[in-house]
Design a protein around this motif. Structure first.
Motif, PDB file in Angstrom:
ATOM      1  N   ALA A  18       0.887  -1.210   0.075  1.00 34.33           N
ATOM      2  CA  ALA A  18      -0.055   0.019   0.075  1.00 34.33           C
ATOM      3  C   ALA A  18       0.850   1.327  -0.109  1.00 34.33           C
ATOM      4  O   ALA A  18       0.494   2.219   0.680  1.00 34.33           O
ATOM      5  CB  ALA A  18      -1.035   0.112   1.212  1.00 34.33           C
ATOM      6  N   ALA A  19       2.103   1.166  -0.541  1.00 35.49           N
ATOM      7  CA  ALA A  19       2.867   2.459  -0.529  1.00 35.49           C
ATOM      8  C   ALA A  19       2.176   3.528  -1.421  1.00 35.49           C
ATOM      9  O   ALA A  19       1.748   3.290  -2.506  1.00 35.49           O
ATOM     10  CB  ALA A  19       4.112   2.088  -1.306  1.00 35.49           C
ATOM     11  N   PRO A  20       2.276   4.672  -1.201  1.00 31.39           N
ATOM     12  CA  PRO A  20       1.701   5.924  -2.034  1.00 31.39           C
ATOM     13  C   PRO A  20       2.100   6.093  -3.420  1.00 31.39           C
ATOM     14  O   PRO A  20       3.558   5.850  -3.351  1.00 31.39           O
ATOM     15  CB  PRO A  20       1.939   7.037  -0.969  1.00 31.39           C
ATOM     16  N   SER A  21       1.434   6.784  -3.904  1.00 31.02           N
ATOM     17  CA  SER A  21       2.219   7.211  -5.281  1.00 31.02           C
ATOM     18  C   SER A  21       3.267   8.157  -5.235  1.00 31.02           C
ATOM     19  O   SER A  21       3.549   8.655  -4.096  1.00 31.02           O
ATOM     20  CB  SER A  21       0.982   7.775  -6.271  1.00 31.02           C
ATOM     21  N   ALA A  22       4.246   8.189  -6.107  1.00 34.07           N
ATOM     22  CA  ALA A  22       5.393   8.998  -6.164  1.00 34.07           C
ATOM     23  C   ALA A  22       5.015  10.498  -5.700  1.00 34.07           C
ATOM     24  O   ALA A  22       4.177  11.038  -6.330  1.00 34.07           O
ATOM     25  CB  ALA A  22       6.362   8.816  -7.265  1.00 34.07           C
ATOM     26  N   PRO A  23       5.696  11.158  -4.671  1.00 29.10           N
ATOM     27  CA  PRO A  23       5.275  12.617  -4.559  1.00 29.10           C
ATOM     28  C   PRO A  23       5.688  13.446  -5.715  1.00 29.10           C
ATOM     29  O   PRO A  23       6.574  13.072  -6.212  1.00 29.10           O
ATOM     30  CB  PRO A  23       6.263  12.861  -3.388  1.00 29.10           C
ATOM     31  N   ARG A  24       5.151  14.615  -5.752  1.00 31.59           N
ATOM     32  CA  ARG A  24       5.276  15.584  -6.899  1.00 31.59           C
ATOM     33  C   ARG A  24       6.827  16.074  -6.690  1.00 31.59           C
ATOM     34  O   ARG A  24       7.500  16.133  -7.821  1.00 31.59           O
ATOM     35  CB  ARG A  24       4.414  16.563  -6.844  1.00 31.59           C
ATOM     36  N   GLY A  25       7.128  16.504  -5.701  1.00 31.26           N
ATOM     37  CA  GLY A  25       8.507  17.026  -5.312  1.00 31.26           C
ATOM     38  C   GLY A  25       8.912  16.457  -4.132  1.00 31.26           C
ATOM     39  O   GLY A  25       8.720  16.193  -3.126  1.00 31.26           O
ATOM     40  N   LEU A  26      10.342  15.674  -4.553  1.00 31.97           N
ATOM     41  CA  LEU A  26      11.026  15.067  -3.491  1.00 31.97           C
ATOM     42  C   LEU A  26      11.317  15.938  -2.220  1.00 31.97           C
ATOM     43  O   LEU A  26      11.350  15.599  -1.043  1.00 31.97           O
ATOM     44  CB  LEU A  26      12.287  14.363  -4.066  1.00 31.97           C
ATOM     45  N   GLN A  27      11.801  17.108  -2.567  1.00 28.70           N
ATOM     46  CA  GLN A  27      12.294  17.934  -1.459  1.00 28.70           C
ATOM     47  C   GLN A  27      11.056  18.132  -0.580  1.00 28.70           C
ATOM     48  O   GLN A  27      11.332  17.948   0.723  1.00 28.70           O
ATOM     49  CB  GLN A  27      12.643  19.328  -1.934  1.00 28.70           C
ATOM     50  N   ALA A  28       9.914  18.639  -0.976  1.00 26.56           N
ATOM     51  CA  ALA A  28       8.800  18.448  -0.049  1.00 26.56           C
ATOM     52  C   ALA A  28       8.344  17.125   0.574  1.00 26.56           C
ATOM     53  O   ALA A  28       7.934  17.253   1.800  1.00 26.56           O
ATOM     54  CB  ALA A  28       7.623  18.842  -0.945  1.00 26.56           C
ATOM     55  N   ALA A  29       8.593  16.024  -0.047  1.00 21.34           N
ATOM     56  CA  ALA A  29       8.501  14.876   0.652  1.00 21.34           C
ATOM     57  C   ALA A  29       9.273  14.572   1.749  1.00 21.34           C
ATOM     58  O   ALA A  29       9.078  14.046   2.944  1.00 21.34           O
ATOM     59  CB  ALA A  29       8.501  13.695  -0.505  1.00 21.34           C
ATOM     60  N   PHE A  30      10.559  14.972   1.480  1.00 22.18           N
ATOM     61  CA  PHE A  30      11.545  14.669   2.521  1.00 22.18           C
ATOM     62  C   PHE A  30      11.355  15.797   3.579  1.00 22.18           C
ATOM     63  O   PHE A  30      11.463  15.313   5.021  1.00 22.18           O
ATOM     64  CB  PHE A  30      13.080  14.822   2.092  1.00 22.18           C
ATOM     65  N   LEU A  31      10.868  16.898   3.300  1.00 24.33           N
ATOM     66  CA  LEU A  31      10.684  18.041   4.313  1.00 24.33           C
ATOM     67  C   LEU A  31       9.644  17.312   5.482  1.00 24.33           C
ATOM     68  O   LEU A  31       9.594  17.521   6.634  1.00 24.33           O
ATOM     69  CB  LEU A  31      10.139  19.271   3.768  1.00 24.33           C
ATOM     70  N   LYS A  32       8.527  16.870   4.432  1.00 29.50           N
ATOM     71  CA  LYS A  32       6.974  16.405   5.394  1.00 29.50           C
ATOM     72  C   LYS A  32       7.696  15.071   6.295  1.00 29.50           C
ATOM     73  O   LYS A  32       7.592  14.910   7.610  1.00 29.50           O
ATOM     74  CB  LYS A  32       6.490  15.653   4.411  1.00 29.50           C
TER      75      LYS A  32
END
Length: 199
Positions: A18-32
């Motif tokens: 159940a992994a989510p779809s790839a995030p739009r921006g990796l920087q935002a994903a890492f920040l989250k």
């Protein structure tokens, strides 16, 4: 395998599919993910204080010589850490966090089995949910880097390892689990800071 083990196995299998779809921006994903890691770190620090008071009976209890072989280690040379590939870094963190999640769940089930269920179980449940969320975020980031997501690990060994013959040893093992998780989260946060600065 008992009921608790079956539930853990099914839950971990869900994490692998159940992994989510790839995030739009990796920087935002890492920040989250860094923000969630900091939240879990604060929660585990609060839980350790509460756990030592309730289950160890000594709020000031500290012993870094005690080890649990089934737990991941956060020790790594600086040179190796810097030279790691991004996918390798994320996969290692994902695998290790899954191992910690299994151990937290084991202690949560143990807490639920006690004659008098303490407030510790609520803190463990919230932490377990946050760890699952962080693991899912890591899996999405691995996919975003076009890398293969690791299969769920075999948890049968981990399910047996924390069992022990006395309540005292079980309580000490709980302390070790949360203590090592706290240490590992510092590494996770450092990794996310490094990654968000690269993207």
């Amino acid at each position: 395998m008992n009921i608790a083990a079956v539930i853990l196995f099914l839950s971990l299998a869900t994490l692998s599919t159940a992994a989510p779809s790839a995030p739009r921006g990796l920087q935002a994903a890492f920040l989250k993910s860094a923000a969630l890691s900091r939240k879990i770190l604060r929660d585990v620090q609060a839980l350790i204080t509460q756990y030592k008071e309730v289950r160890i009976g000594m709020p000031s209890f500290e012993d870094h010589t005690l080890l649990l072989s089934s737990l991941p280690s956060s020790q790594m040379s600086y040179t190796y850490w810097v030279d790691m590939q991004d996918e390798e870094r994320l996969k290692l963190n994902c695998k290790d966090l899954q191992a910690f999640w299994v151990h937290v769940e084991i202690k949560r089930f143990h807490e639920l089995s006690q004659p008098s269920v303490s407030t510790l179980v609520h803190s463990m449940e919230a932490m377990s949910l946050d760890l699952r969320d962080l693991i899912s975020q890591l899996r999405g980031q691995i996919q975003a880097l076009n890398s293969t997501v690791l299969d769920a690990p075999d948890i049968s060994h981990s399910l047996r390892t924390p069992s022990c013959e006395s309540d005292w040893l079980s309580n000490v093992q709980g302390y070790i689990i949360f203590r090592d998780l706290e240490i590992y989260l510092h590494k996770i946060i450092r990794d996310f800071i490094l990654l968000q600065n690269k993207y």
